[in-house]
Design an enzyme around this catalytic site. Structure first.
Site, mmCIF file in Angstrom:
data_model
loop_
_atom_site.group_PDB
_atom_site.id
_atom_site.type_symbol
_atom_site.label_atom_id
_atom_site.label_comp_id
_atom_site.label_asym_id
_atom_site.label_seq_id
_atom_site.Cartn_x
_atom_site.Cartn_y
_atom_site.Cartn_z
ATOM 1 N N LYS A 281 0.830 -1.198 0.000
ATOM 2 C CA LYS A 281 0.000 0.000 0.000
ATOM 3 C C LYS A 281 0.871 1.257 0.000
ATOM 4 C CE LYS A 281 -3.689 -2.074 2.865
ATOM 5 N NZ LYS A 281 -4.831 -1.877 1.956
ATOM 6 N N ARG A 355 -10.299 -11.658 1.788
ATOM 7 C CA ARG A 355 -11.176 -12.699 1.256
ATOM 8 C C ARG A 355 -10.519 -14.073 1.297
ATOM 9 N NH1 ARG A 355 -11.514 -9.389 -4.233
ATOM 10 N NH2 ARG A 355 -11.373 -7.807 -2.593
#
Length: 505
Positions: A281, A355
């Site tokens: 990020k 996920r």
């Protein structure tokens, strides 16, 4: 095992029929209307003439009753308190529980340094007032030294006397007990989220979850990295293997005493810190990824709360915990892993890691044959793009999705039902594995993530996915009963859904 000692998570909440001498301030609600502000429901507890005198003083200094407006005036001589704090409730015609909750929270936030207050907001809605005061007074200062820690004059509100006409009735006591337990659960979730990743890593998170579960009488199991590897939990291992602090999977089970009770599986994302992994990020704002275990925090708090409330429903919670770091051992974009249960995944983006760990936990939860499954996670930045920072997205099987969203709105957490357009599913196909973890485009990112999770929901199970990427962590200024940092969303949604299932199946 953690040796951390417990601390108070909020003020003492007590029922009272009159304003006691130890109370320093009386908090009243002020509604707005065409003829000016009015004090909401104080009669019977405070003399009408005294209320009229208070109202005159409030009008004289410009109080309008605007929602959450705070106005403090000296108390009439007939009252034992030093001053009166009026908090705006907005229009009397539109007044509901959530506004009372927010106004009580705003009042509590303004009362630092005060030991005891009494309030008439509890006459309007005892449960909402109790929750609002408790959560508004919450603060997190564990890591402040004597240099910056609040002094005696800045400590959070310590005691709230909730004025009601009949403080000794069984129903009134039960209402307060439930609301106090809910507030404690929300505050517990906030504590987890607010604890920095230097101190809350997978093993420590698991230890704290186990301690809470054991104290509440739950059956608790913790799988370490060796057990996860042996068990085939490829998603959790894949995400966690880049960190020196190895992953965990925590199972907490609450078995009610009701024969034939429905079973609900809860699954929460527990990424204790998310760098993005190899797909790293940007540095700006990355510190907020301390909140990436907000779903796990809410699930742990909810299953413990269900046990404390003795709900006639069975709950099994699965909480996968990992730290997503870049290193020589981290998974790479292009790697293929095998989720628990056998589905192979091409990891196109290592920052779509939530996920991967959720899928493992959801398949395992399905082996317990639940009737319903709720998963919650700070899953996608797309949730904030679509719905902002305060509105969770709710996806899943249509009927249960709508039920969860409706309940969420009724308790003030404001979940919003979102679709799962079928055309998006094909974009998760992979050329080298059964599925990819992301699509080759950015459209409908929140919905795509839910499509991914849908693949791991057992057939016939009613399912809801709650994306709380924004709502779980407040990076802006305080508002209502919500301070900066962890919010505890969606604890109140999930416990209310469990209560609804207990009653209506």
């Amino acid at each position: 095992m953690s040796t951390r000692t417990a601390r108070s998570l909020g003020p003492d909440l007590v029922l009272a029929g009159t304003v006691a001498k130890r109370a320093e301030i009386l908090v009243v609600g002020l509604t707005s209307g065409p003829d000016g502000p009015e004090i909401a429901l104080g009669e019977g507890i405070v003399d009408e003439d005294v209320l009229a005198e208070i109202l005159d003083s409030l009008i004289a200094v410009g109080a309008t009753g605007k929602p959450e407006q705070l106005t403090r005036v000296p108390a009439p001589s007939a009252l034992s308190v030093i001053s009166v704090l009026a908090v705006g409730l907005g229009s009397a015609d539109k007044l509901g529980s959530e506004q009372i909750r927010k106004s009580a929270g705003a009042a509590a936030r303004s009362l630092s340094g005060i030991d005891t207050v009494a309030t008439t907001l509890s006459i309007l809605d005892l449960g909402a007032a109790a929750e609002g005061f408790a959560l508004g007074a919450y603060s997190f200062t564990e890591f402040k030294s004597s240099m910056t820690a609040p002094g005696p004059d800045a400590q959070p509100l310590a005691r709230v006397e909730l004025l009601v006409p009949s403080p000794r009735t069984k129903e009134t006591k039960a209402t307060l007990a439930r609301s106090a337990a809910i507030a404690e659960a929300v505050a517990t979730a906030r504590e987890f989220v607010n604890t920095p990743p230097s101190h809350l890593y997978p093993a420590e998170f698991a230890a704290r979850a186990k301690a809470l579960g054991v104290e509440a009488g739950l059956t608790v199991q913790v799988l370490d990295e060796k057990a996860l590897e042996k068990g085939g939990y490829g998603g959790i291992i894949g995400v966690g293997k880049g960190s020196s602090r190895q992953p965990r999977l925590v199972r907490l089970e609450y078995a009610s005493k009701k024969r034939g009770a429905r079973k609900v599986a809860l699954v929460g994302k527990g990424i204790t810190f998310d760098t993005g992994g190899i797909s790293i990020k940007p540095a700006a704002g990355m510190e907020n990824m301390t909140s990436d275990m907000g779903g796990a925090a809410a699930v742990i708090s909810t299953v413990v709360l269900a046990a404390k409330l003795g709900l006639p429903v069975n709950v099994v919670a699965y909480v996968p915990m990992a730290e997503n770091m870049p290193s020589a051992t981290a998974q790479r974009p292009g790697d293929v892993l095998t989720q628990y249960g056998g589905i192979t995944i091409e990891v196109v983006n290592t920052d779509a890691e939530g996920r991967l760990i959720l899928a493992d936990a959801m398949v395992r939860a399905g082996e317990d044959n639940p009737d319903y499954m709720i998963d919650t996670a700070t899953l996608t930045g797309a949730q904030m793009v679509a719905l902002g920072n305060r509105t969770p997205g709710v996806m899943g099987t249509d009927e249960f999705r709508d039920r969860v969203a409706s309940i969420s709105q009724s308790v003030g957490e404001n979940g919003w039902a979102m679709p799962l357009p079928e055309e998006l599913r094909g974009d998760l196909d992979s050329k080298v594995a059964d599925m990819a973890n992301v699509t080759p485009h950015r459209w409908g990112g929140m919905l795509v993530a839910a499509h991914y999770l849908k693949e791991f929901v057992p057939e016939g199970v009613q399912w809801a996915h709650i994306d709380v990427a924004g709502p779980a962590y407040n990076t802006s200024g305080p508002w209502g009963y919500t301070g900066k940092g962890g919010t505890g969303v969606p604890v109140r949604t999930m416990i209310s859904v469990l209560e609804d299932i207990a009653v209506n199946g």
